[in-house]
Design an enzyme around this catalytic site. Structure first.
Site, PDB file in Angstrom:
ATOM      1  N   CYS A   4       0.836  -1.202   0.000  1.00  0.00           N
ATOM      2  CA  CYS A   4       0.000   0.000   0.000  1.00  0.00           C
ATOM      3  C   CYS A   4       0.866   1.247   0.000  1.00  0.00           C
ATOM      4  O   CYS A   4       1.370   1.670   1.034  1.00  0.00           O
ATOM      5  CB  CYS A   4      -0.935  -0.015   1.216  1.00  0.00           C
ATOM      6  N   CYS A  38      -0.446   4.101   2.088  1.00  0.00           N
ATOM      7  CA  CYS A  38      -0.189   3.955   3.528  1.00  0.00           C
ATOM      8  C   CYS A  38       1.278   4.249   3.856  1.00  0.00           C
ATOM      9  O   CYS A  38       1.571   4.891   4.853  1.00  0.00           O
ATOM     10  CB  CYS A  38      -0.486   2.531   4.009  1.00  0.00           C
ATOM     11  N   ASP A  39       2.183   3.739   3.049  1.00  0.00           N
ATOM     12  CA  ASP A  39       3.595   3.720   3.454  1.00  0.00           C
ATOM     13  C   ASP A  39       4.516   4.566   2.586  1.00  0.00           C
ATOM     14  O   ASP A  39       5.664   4.811   2.965  1.00  0.00           O
ATOM     15  CB  ASP A  39       4.124   2.266   3.408  1.00  0.00           C
TER      16      ASP A  39
END
Ligand code: NDP
Length: 346
Positions: A164, A167-168
């Site tokens: 992701c 997300c990261d």
């Protein structure tokens, strides 16, 4: 075996499941949660965030928060208002559970569910059975992985492999570094364009000689020097002990019998975007799904499925956003819809 009749059973323990539980508990529905069992990388109670290191985009946490810590907080908040959980030893509430031990306890999976008439029969591990007036399905989806040993190890340890980018991808370790994305679909291009904001260069590894992504998405990356597209290329190993240092690549467009050229490419991060698989096996096809297995919701904006009193929230019904915050929003909607349905039929 003793059976229980419940107003609301929630299946799943990610942001959607616990948010549904918080709302339902506060509405005095005493929800019962099947949180799932820790049975390998993709099946931790707490869902995909249990595999995420730093969560920086969930509002309310300006300094960021570790994924497991965040899910532990969701869990404790749900317990606080009277949510109960099905464990190996039966149904437990806040007074019996070690809240500090969080999600590392022995919860149960649902083995099967019978949606042919209400109350719906739900059978957990060990034959534990409940009947539910309403059900929220919040079992999420698991990211597909290549299945390489180092890939999974470095994903779990926060060493620079992720499924992701949203997300990261903004983490400092990727800033001004070269990173890679595996996949040729819309997600891969979306991940790559997100990463291009931070990384010095984004390599895209496509196993065929063409993208599966839409033309509009392809135009974001084709002919743009920020991206290097490696056609007919498979990632066969991820290099690095505690952090990604590179990948081993193999060209697959060579003649039969040729093992393929092996090349090492230095990289600081690797993002896997080869699709997701919704966790719907236990439903046995009783709810309508699309060709990828995502549950379909007939009324846009609502979480009700086509089956009365059955709701679906979070990634299991959402191939598009797949974010913790949107899953939590759907969980809240599902609980409110279930509460109103129960008020109508009571
Ligand atoms: P897709 O199934 O569309 O694409 C998966 C990609 O991964 C394909 O290129 C596939 O290759 C590749 N792949 C699969 N397995 C492997 C493997 N083992 N090794 C290497 N490559 C592999 O999944 P997406 O997640 O991209 O998209 C899911 C859905 O969500 C789609 O309907 C998509 O359109 C939609 N979506 C839309 C977006 C948007 O419109 N903005 C953004 C993101 C998703 P191959 O082609 O060879 O099978």
């Amino acid at each position: 075996m003793k059976t229980h009749k419940e107003k609301l059973v929630i299946v799943g323990s990610g942001p959607a499941g616990w948010t549904a539980a918080i709302y339902a508990a506060r509405a005095d529905l005493q929800p019962l949660v099947f949180a799932g069992r820790a049975a390998g990388k993709d099946l931790l109670p707490g869902g995909q965030l249990m595999l995420t290191t730093e969560v920086e985009n969930f509002p309310g946490f300006p300094e960021g928060i570790e994924g497991p810590e965040m899910m532990g907080r969701f869990f404790r908040q749900a317990l606080r208002f009277g949510t109960r959980v099905v464990t190996e030893e039966g149904v437990k509430d806040q007074s019996d559970l070690d809240a500090n031990h969080g999600l590392y306890q022995t919860f149960q999976n649902v083995q099967s569910i019978d949606l042919s008439f209400r109350p719906y029969k739900i059978v957990g591990d060990n034959g534990f059975t409940v009947y539910a007036e309403t059900v929220v399905i919040a079992t999420g989806a698991k990211a597909n992985w290549l299945g390489l040993e180092n890939e999974l190890r470095l994903a779990q340890s926060g060493g620079g492999v992720s499924a992701c980018a949203v997300c990261d991808g903004a983490l400092p370790i990727f800033r001004d570094q070269e990173v890679g994305v595996v996949g040729g679909g819309d997600s891969a291009i979306e991940e790559a364009s997100y990463l291009a904001k931070f990384a010095s260069k984004v390599h895209i590894f496509v196993r065929k000689d063409r993208f599966r992504a839409s033309k509009a998405m392809q135009s974001r990356v084709l002919g743009n020097s920020k991206y290097e597209i490696h056609w007919n290329t498979e990632v066969v190993d991820v290099l690095g002990d505690s952090a990604v240092t590179g990948v081993t690549l193999r060209r697959n467009d060579l003649d039969d019998g040729d093992p393929g050229q092996i090349e090492h490419l230095p990289l600081r991060g690797l993002f896997i975007a080869i699709g997701h698989t919704p966790n719907t096996g236990f439903l046995g096809g009783q709810l309508a799904s699309d060709e990828q297995g995502y549950l379909q919701l007939p009324n846009p904006g609502f979480t009700a499925t086509e089956t009365e009193g059955v709701y679906a929230a979070g990634d299991v019904a959402d191939p598009y956003y797949r974010q913790a915050i949107t899953a939590a929003g759907m969980g809240a909607k599902a609980a409110i819809e279930a509460e109103r349905f129960l008020a109508e039929v009571a």
